[in-house]
Design an enzyme around this catalytic site. Structure first.
Site, PDB file in Angstrom:
ATOM      1  N   CYS A 116      -1.649  33.259  10.545  1.00  0.00           N
ATOM      2  CA  CYS A 116      -1.086  34.007  11.728  1.00  0.00           C
ATOM      3  C   CYS A 116      -0.927  33.041  12.924  1.00  0.00           C
ATOM      4  O   CYS A 116      -1.669  32.635  14.006  1.00  0.00           O
ATOM      5  CB  CYS A 116      -2.596  34.741  12.221  1.00  0.00           C
ATOM      6  SG  CYS A 116      -2.946  35.897  10.961  1.00  0.00           S
ATOM      7  N   GLY A 162       2.203   4.872  -0.659  1.00  0.00           N
ATOM      8  CA  GLY A 162       1.463   6.169  -0.937  1.00  0.00           C
ATOM      9  C   GLY A 162       2.871   6.942  -1.358  1.00  0.00           C
ATOM     10  O   GLY A 162       3.037   7.705  -2.510  1.00  0.00           O
ATOM     11  N   ARG A 163       3.462   7.767  -0.366  1.00  0.00           N
ATOM     12  CA  ARG A 163       4.741   8.438  -0.415  1.00  0.00           C
ATOM     13  C   ARG A 163       5.773   8.059  -1.671  1.00  0.00           C
ATOM     14  O   ARG A 163       6.072   9.035  -2.387  1.00  0.00           O
ATOM     15  CB  ARG A 163       5.387   8.362   0.846  1.00  0.00           C
ATOM     16  CG  ARG A 163       6.195   9.808   0.873  1.00  0.00           C
ATOM     17  CD  ARG A 163       7.017   9.378   2.271  1.00  0.00           C
ATOM     18  NE  ARG A 163       6.480   9.280   3.629  1.00  0.00           N
ATOM     19  CZ  ARG A 163       6.088  10.126   4.374  1.00  0.00           C
ATOM     20  NH1 ARG A 163       6.371  11.400   4.069  1.00  0.00           N
ATOM     21  NH2 ARG A 163       5.515   9.920   5.225  1.00  0.00           N
ATOM     22  N   TYR A 183       5.239  18.307  11.635  1.00  0.00           N
ATOM     23  CA  TYR A 183       6.325  17.185  11.811  1.00  0.00           C
ATOM     24  C   TYR A 183       7.699  17.482  11.798  1.00  0.00           C
ATOM     25  O   TYR A 183       8.594  16.962  11.810  1.00  0.00           O
ATOM     26  CB  TYR A 183       6.335  15.939  10.946  1.00  0.00           C
ATOM     27  CG  TYR A 183       4.795  15.612  10.272  1.00  0.00           C
ATOM     28  CD1 TYR A 183       4.019  14.786  11.112  1.00  0.00           C
ATOM     29  CD2 TYR A 183       4.555  15.364   9.023  1.00  0.00           C
ATOM     30  CE1 TYR A 183       2.885  14.296  11.042  1.00  0.00           C
ATOM     31  CE2 TYR A 183       3.287  15.272   8.562  1.00  0.00           C
ATOM     32  CZ  TYR A 183       2.549  14.458   9.757  1.00  0.00           C
ATOM     33  OH  TYR A 183       1.280  14.148   9.219  1.00  0.00           O
ATOM     34  N   ARG A 221       3.244  19.648   6.537  1.00  0.00           N
ATOM     35  CA  ARG A 221       4.332  18.974   6.944  1.00  0.00           C
ATOM     36  C   ARG A 221       5.223  19.731   7.614  1.00  0.00           C
ATOM     37  O   ARG A 221       5.665  19.061   8.730  1.00  0.00           O
ATOM     38  CB  ARG A 221       4.967  17.796   5.835  1.00  0.00           C
ATOM     39  CG  ARG A 221       3.907  17.246   5.150  1.00  0.00           C
ATOM     40  CD  ARG A 221       4.591  15.963   4.161  1.00  0.00           C
ATOM     41  NE  ARG A 221       5.066  15.026   4.865  1.00  0.00           N
ATOM     42  CZ  ARG A 221       6.362  14.947   5.071  1.00  0.00           C
ATOM     43  NH1 ARG A 221       7.205  15.702   4.591  1.00  0.00           N
ATOM     44  NH2 ARG A 221       6.850  13.796   5.832  1.00  0.00           N
ATOM     45  N   GLU A 275       1.025  -1.390   0.108  1.00  0.00           N
ATOM     46  CA  GLU A 275      -0.070  -0.121  -0.006  1.00  0.00           C
ATOM     47  C   GLU A 275       0.893   1.144   0.055  1.00  0.00           C
ATOM     48  O   GLU A 275       0.770   2.089   0.954  1.00  0.00           O
ATOM     49  CB  GLU A 275      -0.979   0.018   1.276  1.00  0.00           C
ATOM     50  CG  GLU A 275      -1.798  -1.192   1.438  1.00  0.00           C
ATOM     51  CD  GLU A 275      -2.426  -1.248   2.910  1.00  0.00           C
ATOM     52  OE1 GLU A 275      -2.149  -0.682   3.847  1.00  0.00           O
ATOM     53  OE2 GLU A 275      -3.255  -2.191   2.971  1.00  0.00           O
TER      54      GLU A 275
END
Ligand code: LLP
Length: 421
Positions: free
Chosen positions: A345, A278-279, A319, A315, A276
């Site tokens: 802001c 994705g990235r 992270y 991201r 599976e």
């Protein structure tokens, strides 16, 4: 070495395949996400080739980047889909992904979602708890249609990645603890409307070496052997996604190495392997172009203020992720260090911290690299900012595959009650 070899400078202008990013930015405005179709296809084919010696299915994790055109491109190349919601099922089906190539993951599938998935005839639902299994059985019985399931096992293997994206440790919310999985299989076996077809594990994301996968497979196969002794025979072994890519010069995980590490363990088994990713399929294919608005240059620190913000690319703020930032036009301006920040802001609204870069001018375009996964798909309208367009490039051609939202999109579905009128 340029790790994103689809992106190249020609006469100091940054190109993706045969198209200059400058041309796209001028025509669509900024910010804008751009994806290389060739890169997505070549990553898919690399993965597919690496496992050609074993029956396998690659189910693209739709959450990484869910634009219909990206899904369509992958589906046309034979990919299935890993979905986590009915919204993702809708997208995958709309893009032409065959239901028998769709796996349904996630710890919190609702009964409605389970019903839709059963009616759609998806390949399997990855069960994450006893109660969810019971809910699936109940819905299947009501619909009088058996539901195909696999059980997501938490193998308690460390994926050695960021703590926010590790999923295969005992303390994470995902899957059934390794020691309890066999019992759940035996329980499922007694359910007349459940068809047990597989086993699944997904241990985390941005994993850069094969060892955690190997450990996971060893553990899953031991369980498969025990299940066979109990008369439970599986067709699919789903290893999840998680292959890491290059953000900051790391060596991305090569699916050929993964296959060398895993396939010897699969010898003599008649299981179809599912992945599976994705990235791996989309991250390096995509970038986000943003425009420099202003500079704030002080003795102690420099800021480059751009028109993209944390709502467009979450991201870095979420992270502390690193994304290379390249100028769309290279020039000979002096280099300095700056925080690249957006207009939202919040202090957490940044794309880069203390980044060495050529001092840009207001109006210059910058390309935030490796943004093709968990970029647009995690974007929001925070600060009532309209979501940005997406562009797909193929060779010398490009298409806007999602339009920029308008301010009317921001208030779609909102109503002012009578008493306020
Ligand atoms: N399968 C399951 C069950 C998953 O939960 C995920 C990702 C994948 C497959 C795909 O993983 P990949 O191959 O893309 O690593 N937003 C974070 C990543 C969260 C990953 C969530 N699950 C980020 O931007 O790094």
């Amino acid at each position: 070495m340029n790790p994103y070899n689809t992106y190249r400078y020609k006469k100091n202008k940054l190109f993706v395949e045969g198209v200059s990013l400058d041309e796209i930015a001028v025509k669509t405005g900024t910010p804008v996400y751009v994806y290389s179709g060739e890169k997505i296809m070549s990553q898919y084919r690399r993965f597919d080739r690496s496992f050609c010696k074993c029956p396998h299915l690659i189910c693209y994790a739709v959450k990484a980047s869910s634009n219909l055109s990206i899904l369509r491109l992958l589906a046309k190349n034979g990919a299935g889909a890993d979905i986590v919601s009915i919204g993702e099922l809708f997208r995958a089906r709309r893009a032409g992904v065959l239901p028998e190539r769709i796996v349904f993951s996630g710890v919190g599938k609702t009964e409605d979602e389970i019903g839709v998935a059963i009616k759609a005839n998806v390949l399997m639902m990855n069960v994450e708890s006893r109660e969810e299994l019971e809910a699936i059985h109940k819905v299947a019985q009501l619909l009088r249609r058996p539901a195909a399931v696999s059980i997501r096992v938490n193998p308690d293997v460390s994926a050695d990645t960021h703590h926010h994206i590790t999923t295969g440790k005992a303390e994470n919310k995902f899957g059934i603890p390794y020691g309890e999985a066999e019992d759940l299989y035996r329980y499922a076996l007694k359910m007349p409307w459940i068809r047990i077809v597989g086993i699944q594990a997904h241990i985390g994301s941005q994993i850069l070496n094969v060892r955690p996968y190997q450990k996971t497979l060893e553990k899953l196969l031991k369980l498969v052997d025990r299940l066979e002794k109990a008369g439970i025979f599986l067709q699919f072994l789903d290893m999840g996604g998680g292959l890491g890519v290059s953000y900051d010069g790391e060596k991305s995980l090569d699916p050929a190495d993964l296959s060398k590490a895993l396939l010897p363990l699969m010898k003599g088994r008649r299981l179809c392997l599912i992945f599976e990713p994705g990235r791996f399929l989309t991250a390096e294919a995509g970038c986000m172009i943003t425009k420099v608005l202003y500079r704030k240059e002080y003795k102690h620190k420099n800021f480059v203020i751009v028109d993209a913000a944390m709502n467009d690319l979450a991201r870095p703020g979420l992270y502390d992720a690193y994304h290379p930032i390249w100028p769309v036009r290279r020039n000979s301006s002096s280099r300095y260090k700056a925080d690249v920040v957006g207009p939202v802001c919040e202090t957490g609204d940044y794309l880069a911290k203390a980044r060495g870069m050529a001092r840009p001018q207001p109006g210059d375009y910058l390309s935030v690299m490796a943004a093709g996964a968990y970029g647009f798909s995690m974007s929001s309208q925070y600060n009532s900012r309209t979501r940005v367009p997406e562009v797909l490039v193929m060779g010398k051609k490009w298409w806007v595959v999602r339009e920029r939202e308008s301010v009317n999109d921001l208030i779609r579905g909102e109503k002012i009650p009578e008493f306020l009128k």
